[in-house]
Structures are given as structure tokens and as C-alpha cells.
Design a protein around this motif. Structure first.
Motif, PDB file in Angstrom:
ATOM      1  N   GLY A   1      -7.065  18.409  -4.287  1.00 29.42           N
ATOM      2  CA  GLY A   1      -6.268  18.401  -3.067  1.00 29.42           C
ATOM      3  C   GLY A   1      -6.754  17.392  -2.044  1.00 29.42           C
ATOM      4  N   ILE A   2      -8.045  17.066  -2.094  1.00 29.47           N
ATOM      5  CA  ILE A   2      -8.586  16.086  -1.153  1.00 29.47           C
ATOM      6  C   ILE A   2      -7.927  14.726  -1.385  1.00 29.47           C
ATOM      7  N   ILE A   3      -7.759  14.368  -2.666  1.00 30.03           N
ATOM      8  CA  ILE A   3      -7.144  13.074  -2.992  1.00 30.03           C
ATOM      9  C   ILE A   3      -5.654  13.091  -2.726  1.00 30.03           C
ATOM     10  N   PHE A   4      -4.977  14.105  -3.280  1.00 26.98           N
ATOM     11  CA  PHE A   4      -3.520  14.094  -3.237  1.00 26.98           C
ATOM     12  C   PHE A   4      -2.934  14.715  -1.967  1.00 26.98           C
TER      13      PHE A   4
ATOM     14  N   LEU B   1       0.827  -1.208   0.000  1.00 24.86           N
ATOM     15  CA  LEU B   1       0.000   0.000   0.000  1.00 24.86           C
ATOM     16  C   LEU B   1       0.863   1.260   0.000  1.00 24.86           C
ATOM     17  N   THR B   2       1.899   1.252   0.818  1.00 23.19           N
ATOM     18  CA  THR B   2       2.789   2.408   0.897  1.00 23.19           C
ATOM     19  C   THR B   2       3.483   2.644  -0.436  1.00 23.19           C
ATOM     20  N   SER B   3       3.990   1.590  -1.038  1.00 22.43           N
ATOM     21  CA  SER B   3       4.693   1.724  -2.313  1.00 22.43           C
ATOM     22  C   SER B   3       3.759   2.199  -3.418  1.00 22.43           C
TER      23      SER B   3
ATOM     24  N   VAL C   1      -2.047  -0.167  -9.877  1.00 17.17           N
ATOM     25  CA  VAL C   1      -3.060  -0.119 -10.938  1.00 17.17           C
ATOM     26  C   VAL C   1      -4.412   0.286 -10.351  1.00 17.17           C
ATOM     27  N   ILE C   2      -4.766  -0.338  -9.219  1.00 19.03           N
ATOM     28  CA  ILE C   2      -6.071  -0.050  -8.606  1.00 19.03           C
ATOM     29  C   ILE C   2      -6.132   1.390  -8.116  1.00 19.03           C
ATOM     30  N   VAL C   3      -5.126   1.795  -7.315  1.00 19.91           N
ATOM     31  CA  VAL C   3      -5.122   3.158  -6.752  1.00 19.91           C
ATOM     32  C   VAL C   3      -5.008   4.200  -7.863  1.00 19.91           C
ATOM     33  N   GLY C   4      -4.132   3.939  -8.839  1.00 23.36           N
ATOM     34  CA  GLY C   4      -3.965   4.897  -9.925  1.00 23.36           C
ATOM     35  C   GLY C   4      -5.223   5.055 -10.754  1.00 23.36           C
ATOM     36  N   THR C   5      -5.860   3.927 -11.112  1.00 25.76           N
ATOM     37  CA  THR C   5      -7.088   3.982 -11.900  1.00 25.76           C
ATOM     38  C   THR C   5      -8.208   4.655 -11.126  1.00 25.76           C
TER      39      THR C   5
ATOM     40  N   PHE D   1      -0.826   6.123   2.376  1.00 26.15           N
ATOM     41  CA  PHE D   1       0.620   5.952   2.579  1.00 26.15           C
ATOM     42  C   PHE D   1       0.937   5.723   4.059  1.00 26.15           C
ATOM     43  N   ILE D   2       0.379   6.563   4.919  1.00 26.88           N
ATOM     44  CA  ILE D   2       0.637   6.446   6.365  1.00 26.88           C
ATOM     45  C   ILE D   2       0.024   5.165   6.921  1.00 26.88           C
ATOM     46  N   PHE D   3      -1.177   4.821   6.417  1.00 22.33           N
ATOM     47  CA  PHE D   3      -1.817   3.580   6.873  1.00 22.33           C
ATOM     48  C   PHE D   3      -0.942   2.375   6.554  1.00 22.33           C
ATOM     49  N   GLY D   4      -0.351   2.373   5.346  1.00 27.27           N
ATOM     50  CA  GLY D   4       0.556   1.285   4.982  1.00 27.27           C
ATOM     51  C   GLY D   4       1.768   1.243   5.887  1.00 27.27           C
ATOM     52  N   LEU D   5       2.317   2.428   6.212  1.00 22.56           N
ATOM     53  CA  LEU D   5       3.475   2.477   7.112  1.00 22.56           C
ATOM     54  C   LEU D   5       3.132   1.927   8.496  1.00 22.56           C
ATOM     55  N   VAL D   6       1.931   2.220   8.963  1.00 20.86           N
ATOM     56  CA  VAL D   6       1.506   1.730  10.281  1.00 20.86           C
ATOM     57  C   VAL D   6       1.360   0.207  10.266  1.00 20.86           C
ATOM     58  N   LEU D   7       0.878  -0.342   9.137  1.00 17.63           N
ATOM     59  CA  LEU D   7       0.689  -1.791   9.060  1.00 17.63           C
ATOM     60  C   LEU D   7       2.010  -2.547   9.142  1.00 17.63           C
TER      61      LEU D   7
END
Length: 476
Positions: free
Chosen positions: A58-61, A30-32, A123-127, A69-75
């Protein structure tokens, strides 16, 4: 070398050993993936190719993807901690952590998992991000998803700019416009979420200058010349007496000889003004830059004391301020719809009764629809029973039309009523042109801003039942 060896044994080996679990691997993926999407967006934004100017970008980015990104780091540390506890409980914590070796199938399996998961997530996040941004560029999102924009959303589809995306007019190009849009859009979202938004919502100074928006499609210097307007009106008498007015509007512009004329030509110079209210309806000071560079200042006789405030350069939207979200007056819209056949002018007093019903106070649009129908029914049942029995279909259609008129112009929950949003084109219903052309804006030398009607238009016929000019022009 000893320091690198210590880092490898005491930090890297335990990290990869405990990190080889599903929770940590998912966190890494997720982080990557979110990091790659963010980096891709920043690259596109910096080079300025294909980026979106959506105000909610701005809400998305700035919020969603950094949150992922932070959620992935926490995991990652969470999974490591859980695995460490599990191994301690089972007494399986090794005294020497395994070497970091790509030939190790377990270690290689973990790396393969991260790579594949990262690609899938990318692919999922980008799309999803691309589709989300594309959706937020649509009028459906701006007007329908955000319920507080219901008045603007209702006026937009029936405007001349119905095919233009919201962002084309509301967002200025370039980095400053983009940054302003992101900050302002995020702020608006927070206001809606906290129910702390103004009612009604006014445009104020939020719109970018016309040179960044309007002039991408329109050329104000284009010579239009004169334009004939025919206005149909109905009386409040039993027969709904119809009259017509013919106005020759001198739009002007720049002709083939580069001469400026008409309304557009007169306002194409450098004109500044100071407004004392947020909707720019009160303008006590106007400054016009002459051909020699001097400035003629016009001050309103109504001004009390020194005039202070921000000087604004006059442009298209100072007059065309409701280009895509125009709200009618009840008289104008009823006259227009009656001229198109509904409400039918054959119904006695329909103009008078229609205005009474439109201007009444209602709790909601649903309340208005119910009471407009019952009010019209009650009037014709009691006053004109023969009409009620013989023209029921026309009465029902009139009630529907009146309800639609109300629903497009009055929104009680947002405190938008008749006249809440002034239209600066003309001067019959709002100050409009008379904000400056009132005969009371004078310069020191005695010169005044003209209020001569013939400068902008000629009244060819005024409220005549059958203007001869219309017959001469073949219009009737």
C-alpha cells in the motif's frame, strides 16, 4: 459547434502552445507512466493473478505512485506558467495561437518526446515497483530494514520456518487479507516513522487464522503417533552434573481408521475460548462443540463475575504461537548449547555462572557482550587460576556462546527480555497447556477439562544421570 470552436481556440491551442516545454512534457510523461503502472496493478489485483500480498504494498500503490502522478500533474501547469512568463518578458506572446497540427514539426516533436519519455518512465517505474515489491516480500526487508523487528529477525533464521517468507504466515489470502495487510502495514510504517510503537511488539490478534496460513503446508490430521523427547540438563554444582529426562509425547492425529488420538486429535474439534488478555495467557472460558451439536462450557474457578469478551475458535497458532520466532528461556538454551559442547561442561560451575551472567541486567547487547566476557574472565581468574591458564580457549568460547545466547533472546532497546514472549507449547516455563488443562475449568455437570498428565505424555525417565531406557534404545 460554436462552443467546440471556442474551446479549441481559447483553451486547447493555448494549452498545447504553452505546454510544449520540457518541464510540462516531463510532467506529462511522469503522470502517464505512473498512471499506467497503477492501472496495470489494479487489473492484476482485480483478476487475482500474480498479485503480491506484501503488507507494505500500500505504501507504493497508495502513497508513492499517486505522489508521482500528482507531482507530474503539478509540473504540467508549472512549466506552462514559466513559459508564458518567459514569452511575455520577451514580448513573444502570439495574438493568435498556432493550430494544433501533427504536420507541424515543433508540435510533433513535443508529442514524440512525451511518447518516448512515457515509455521510458513506464519501464523504469514499473521495473522499480516490481523489484521493490519483490524485495519487501523478503525476510531481510521485514526483519532488517525495520529495526524495531530486530528480535523477530534474530529468532527467525534459527527457527524451523527459516525458509518460509514472512508474508506466507502473516498475510491472509484474498481481498480482505490484502486490504487488511495494506492498511496495517502503512499504519505500522507511520508508527515507526513517528517513534510511536509499542515495546515490546506483541503478536496479539494480528495474525490470520491458521486455515489461511499454516494449513497451506501442514496437515494437522496427519497421524504422527508418539514422539520421544530427550532433554539434557546440567546442575549448578561444580561438576555441572548432567541428567537426562525422557518424555513420550502423544502427538497423535487421525489414524488409518479415521480415529482421532493424542494431542492433535483431541483438539481437532470445534473449540472456542475467551481470553482476557491480549497474549491469550488467561483463558477463563472454554466451549467445546460435541458430536450432537451441543456445546459444553467450561468456566475457570478463578473467574470473578460474568465472563465477557470475543469468542475465538482455537486453531494451530493458539499452541504453536512461536513457530517462527521462538525465544528461549536461559535455562533451556544453556542446557541445549552445553549438550552440544559449548560452553564446555568441563569448566567448573559454568552452568551456574552462565545463568547468572545471562540473567543480569545490561544496557545493551554490546554492554552484555563486554560484561559477560569480563565476568567469566574474572570468575575463573580469581576462583580457578589453573583452569584459567589451562583452558583459556574454552573459556573464551564459552563467553562467545553466552553472548550469542543473550543477543538472540534479549533486546534492551525494545524491552524484550527473558519471558517477554511466552511459548504455549508445553507448560514448564509458561502457562501453555495449563491455560485450560489446569483442573480448574469445570462444566455445570461436574465434568472438567482433564489435567491428567498421561493424556498428553508419559515421563519415562526424569533427571536421571544414565537412564536405562536410553541404553535399551541404543541412544548412548
Amino acid at each position: 459547434m460554436a462552443g467546440l470552436e471556442d474551446l479549441r481556440k481559447n483553451w486547447l491551442r493555448p494549452f498545447f502552445f504553452y505546454g510544449n516545454n520540457r518541464i510540462s512534457l516531463i510532467g506529462g510523461a511522469l503522470t502517464s507512466a505512473s498512471a499506467l503502472v497503477l492501472i496495470g496493478f489494479w487489473v492484476v489485483d482485480i483478476f487475482g493473478h500474480g498479485g503480491s500480498a506484501n503488507p507494505y504494498l500500500g505504501i507504493i500503490f497508495d502513497l508513492v505512485l499517486p505522489g508521482v502522478f500528482i507531482f507530474g500533474l503539478v509540473l504540467i501547469p508549472l512549466g506552462m506558467l514559466l513559459r508564458q512568463r518567459q514569452l511575455k518578458t520577451a514580448g513573444q506572446v502570439p495574438s493568435i495561437y498556432p493550430e494544433i497540427d501533427l504536420r507541424d514539426p515543433v508540435f510533433r516533436h513535443g508529442i514524440d518526446f512525451v511518447i518516448v519519455a512515457t515509455f521510458i518512465n513506464f519501464v523504469i517505474v514499473g521495473t522499480a515497483t516490481y523489484r521493490g515489491v519483490a524485495y519487501m516480500d523478503t525476510p531481510n526487508f521485514c526483519g532488517r530494514t525495520c529495526h524495531v523487528m530486530a528480535p523477530e529477525a534474530s529468532a527467525y533464521p534459527v527457527s524451523n520456518h527459516a525458509g518460509v517468507a514472512c508474508t506466507e504466515c502473516h498475510i491472509a489470502p484474498g481481498i480482505p487479507g490484502f486490504v487488511h495487510a495494506k492498511v496495517n502495514g502503512t499504519k505500522q510504517l507511520m508508527m515507526v516513522m513517528s517513534h510511536n510503537y509499542p515495546t515490546p511488539i506483541m503478536a496479539d490478534d494480528k495474525l490470520p487464522a491458521a486455515k489461511f496460513t499454516c494449513l497451506n503446508c501442514h496437515n494437522p490430521a496427519r497421524y504422527i503417533g508418539d514422539k520421544l523427547l530427550v532433554k539434557t540438563s546440567y546442575g549448578d554444582d561444580e561438576k555441572n552434573s548432567m541428567t537426562r529426562s525422557l518424555i513420550l509425547l502423544h502427538v497423535g492425529g487421525r489414524d488409518n481408521f479415521s480415529r482421532l488420538s493424542g494431542i492433535h486429535g483431541a483438539h481437532m474439534g470445534h473449540i472456542e475460548y475467551i481470553a482476557t488478555d491480549s497474549t491469550h495467557q488467561t483463558i477463563p472460558w472454554v466451549g467445546k462443540t460435541n458430536d450432537d451439536g451441543s456445546v459444553t462450557e467450561f468456566v475457570s474457578t478463578d473467574a470473578k463475575g460474568p465472563i465477557t469478551g470475543k469468542k475465538r475458535v482455537m486453531d494451530c497458532i493458539d499452541c504453536h504461537n512461536r513457530a517462527a520466532h521462538s525465544f528461549d528461556t536461559p535455562e533451556e538454551v544453556l542446557n541445549r548449547d552445553m549438550s552440544q559442547g559449548s560452553p564446555s561442561a568441563s569448566l567448573p560451575f559454568i552452568h551456574k555462572q552462565g545463568l547468572l551472567l545471562l540473567k543480569a541486567d545490561y544496557k545493551s547487547q554490546e554492554d552484555a557482550a563486554s560484561k559477560i566476557g569480563s565476568g567469566l574472565e574474572s570468575f575463573y581468574r580469581s576462583q580457578y587460576p589453573a583452569i584459567w591458564n589451562g583452558q583459556r580457549a574454552q573459556i573464551d568460547q564459552a563467553a562467545k556462546t553466552l553472548s550469542v545466547i543473550y543477543s538472540r533472546n534479549v533486546f534492551p532497546f525494545m524491552k524484550v527480555t527473558w519471558g517477554s514472549h511466552p511459548d504455549n507449547i508445553g507448560h514448564n516455563n509458561y502457562p501453555g497447556c495449563f491455560r485450560c488443562h489446569d483442573g480448574g475449568h469445570n462444566a455445570k455437570g461436574g465434568k472438567s477439562i482433564t489435567n491428567d498428565c498421561s493424556t498428553c505424555h508419559n515421563l519415562i525417565a526424569t533427571d536421571e544421570p544414565n537412564p536405562k531406557q536410553m541404553a535399551d534404545l541404543g541412544l548412548q
